[in-house]
Design a protein around this motif. Structure first.
Motif, short mmCIF file in Angstrom:
data_model
loop_
_atom_site.label_atom_id
_atom_site.label_comp_id
_atom_site.label_asym_id
_atom_site.label_seq_id
_atom_site.Cartn_x
_atom_site.Cartn_y
_atom_site.Cartn_z
N SER A 169 36.15 34.92 41.66
CA SER A 169 35.01 35.69 42.14
C SER A 169 33.76 35.28 41.39
O SER A 169 33.55 35.63 40.23
N TYR A 185 31.21 38.41 45.77
CA TYR A 185 30.99 39.72 45.17
C TYR A 185 30.96 40.81 46.24
O TYR A 185 31.51 41.90 46.03
N LEU A 188 34.46 41.47 47.32
CA LEU A 188 35.16 42.23 46.29
C LEU A 188 34.81 43.71 46.39
O LEU A 188 35.69 44.57 46.30
#
Length: 267
Positions: A169, A185, A188
Motif C-alpha cells: 500500500s 490508499y 484500503l
C-alpha cells in the motif's frame, strides 16, 4: 459515501505510513477517532484523541482500548526485524490488545495482517483464505500468529475480526511485483469501511489489493464483506515497465510472492 459506523474508533500505529494515510480518511467513519502509537504523533485535530502507548505494556493497552467500539490495528513491527522486537510488539502486544478488547466489550477488530503470511508461495500460484500459511520470515510468522490469535478470540469470545492481508500500500506501485500486490490508499479505506460496516463479519481473511489484472490472491471467500476496489495498478503498468529491468527468473525474489523478504537472513 462513508458510513459513520462507530461512536469512538481506535486506530493503532497512527504514526506509521498507513496510519498517517488513514488518519484523515477514518475520521469520516466515527464521531471520535482515537489515535495511538509509541512514536510521536502530530497534534490532535477536531474529533481526534491521542494516546501514546507501548503495545507490550498491558495497562497502557487497556487504557488505550477503553470506551472504543471497534479497533483498526496497524500497530507493531511492519517489516522484517530481529525476534525480540517482533515478540514484544506483534506477539505480546497483540495478545494485550485482544485481552483489552475482551475486557472492554469491543466486538470488531480490523487486523492489519500481511501478504508475507503467504510469502513462500510462488508467483505463478493463486492462494485464497483456506490456503495454509507459508510465512517468509519472522514478521510474516508473527502475522500468522495474529490470525490464529484473532480466530481464538472469535471462537471463544465472539470478537469479530477481519484479517486483512495487506499487499503493498503506497501512493503508486514501485516495481513489477507491486503490479500484483498494490493497494491504493483509497481502496484500503474502502476495505476498512467494508470490514467495519458489513452486518456479519465473523472471522474473515481478506486479501488487501486493488483491482489489479495480475493477482495471486482469490478473494471469493470474502464476498460477504462487500469490498469493491476501484483503483488498479494497471494504470501504472507502462511507467513501471519503463523504469525497471527484465526480472531474473532465477532470483528467489522473483520466484516467490514474498519478494525480497524471502532472501532476508538473520538480523
Amino acid at each position: 459515501m462513508t458510513i459513520q459506523s462507530h461512536h469512538r474508533l481506535l486506530m493503532t500505529g497512527a504514526a506509521g505510513g498507513l496510519g498517517q494515510a488513514m488518519r484523515p480518511r477514518l475520521k469520516a467513519n466515527c464521531a471520535f477517532l482515537r489515535l495511538s502509537d509509541l512514536s510521536p504523533m502530530s497534534p490532535a485535530q477536531a474529533g481526534e484523541e491521542m494516546v501514546q502507548a507501548d503495545l507490550s505494556d498491558k495497562a497502557a493497552v487497556h487504557n488505550m482500548v477503553a470506551d472504543c467500539q471497534a479497533i483498526v490495528h496497524f500497530g507493531g513491527i511492519s517489516v522484517e526485524q530481529p525476534w525480540e522486537p517482533i515478540l514484544q510488539a506483534n506477539i505480546i502486544g497483540l495478545y494485550n490488545l485482544y485481552e483489552a478488547a475482551r475486557a472492554h466489550g469491543v466486538k470488531r477488530v480490523v487486523f492489519a495482517s500481511s501478504n508475507h503470511v503467504m510469502g513462500f508461495y510462488r508467483q505463478n500460484e493463486v492462494v485464497d483464505a483456506t490456503t495454509p500459511p507459508r510465512p517468509d520470515g519472522l514478521y510474516g510468522l508473527s502475522k500468522a500468529f495474529g490470525e490464529d490469535l484473532s480466530r481464538f478470540y472469535f471462537d471463544r469470545y465472539g470478537i469479530e475480526t477481519a484479517c486483512v492481508r495487506i499487499g503493498s500500500s503506497f501512493p503508486e506501485p514501485k516495481d513489477r511485483r507491486m503490479l500484483a500486490t498494490w493497494l491504493s490508499y483509497d481502496d484500503l479505506h474502502r476495505l476498512i469501511t467494508a470490514c467495519l460496516t458489513t452486518p456479519v463479519l465473523g472471522h474473515s481473511i481478506v486479501y488487501g489489493t486493488s483491482d489489479n489484472s495480475v493477482s495471486w490472491y482469490d478473494n471469493r471467500l470474502a464476498h460477504h464483506i462487500g469490498y469493491r476496489p476501484q483503483d488498479s495498478a494497471d494504470d501504472f503498468r507502462d511507467a513501471v515497465y519503463a523504469k525497471t529491468t527484465e526480472p531474473d527468473l532465477a532470483d528467489p525474489a522473483v520466484q516467490f510472492q514474498g519478494g525480497a523478504f524471502v532472501k532476508i537472513g538473520p538480523l
